[in-house]
Design a protein around this motif. Structure first.
Motif, short mmCIF file in Angstrom:
data_model
loop_
_atom_site.label_atom_id
_atom_site.label_comp_id
_atom_site.label_asym_id
_atom_site.label_seq_id
_atom_site.Cartn_x
_atom_site.Cartn_y
_atom_site.Cartn_z
N VAL A 29 0.89 -1.29 0.19
CA VAL A 29 -0.01 0.17 -0.09
C VAL A 29 0.99 1.18 -0.10
N LYS A 33 0.59 4.20 -2.46
CA LYS A 33 0.49 5.96 -2.16
C LYS A 33 1.60 6.52 -2.60
N GLU A 50 -10.30 1.47 0.32
CA GLU A 50 -9.53 0.62 1.00
C GLU A 50 -10.51 -0.11 1.81
N ARG A 51 -9.87 -1.43 1.79
CA ARG A 51 -10.78 -2.57 2.34
C ARG A 51 -10.07 -3.55 2.89
N GLN A 52 -10.52 -3.79 4.32
CA GLN A 52 -9.71 -5.14 4.98
C GLN A 52 -10.43 -6.18 5.02
N LEU A 62 -4.89 -5.68 4.04
CA LEU A 62 -5.51 -4.46 3.67
C LEU A 62 -5.44 -4.32 2.06
N VAL A 64 -6.11 -1.75 -1.51
CA VAL A 64 -6.34 -0.56 -1.75
C VAL A 64 -6.42 -0.32 -3.39
N SER A 78 -3.79 -0.95 -7.89
CA SER A 78 -3.93 -1.60 -6.63
C SER A 78 -3.02 -2.18 -6.04
N ARG A 80 -2.40 -5.05 -2.35
CA ARG A 80 -2.95 -5.77 -1.34
C ARG A 80 -1.75 -6.19 -0.33
#
Length: 104
Positions: A29, A33, A50-52, A62, A64, A78, A80
């Protein structure tokens, strides 16, 4: 375009739609970013999620996803990463494996 893609060293680049869109994957991630920031794509209206979740083997992660646009191109970016710290190699082991790969 090459400079934009290589700013943060993506792990995979795929043509999503010929001449229109690329899928770009990152190993972390932080890499994703960083790329968005360095490329000047991290804008207030950037569509990001964002997803856990939990993998099939029970490890938490996580994920993104970001969907920036640049000069008419669409990017599906993406990353992960697992958040439990398992599976990460210590520095000595990683260095030893790298040295073995070079000599092997």
């Amino acid at each position: 375009m090459a400079a934009l893609l290589l700013l943060a060293n993506p792990s995979h680049i795929y043509v999503h739609t010929e001449g229109v869109a690329l899928s770009v994957k990152f190993d972390s991630v932080a890499d994703l970013k960083s790329w968005l920031n360095l490329a000047g794509l991290l804008e207030p209206d950037l569509l990001m999620s964002e997803r856990q979740g939990t993998s099939d083997d029970g490890r938490p992660y996580l994920a993104v996803h970001a969907y920036p646009q640049w000069h008419g191109w669409e990017f599906y970016a993406s990353a992960r990463e697992f958040t439990d710290g398992r599976g990460d190699l210590d520095t000595q082991t990683a260095g030893g494996l790298a040295a073995l790969a070079v000599t092997g």
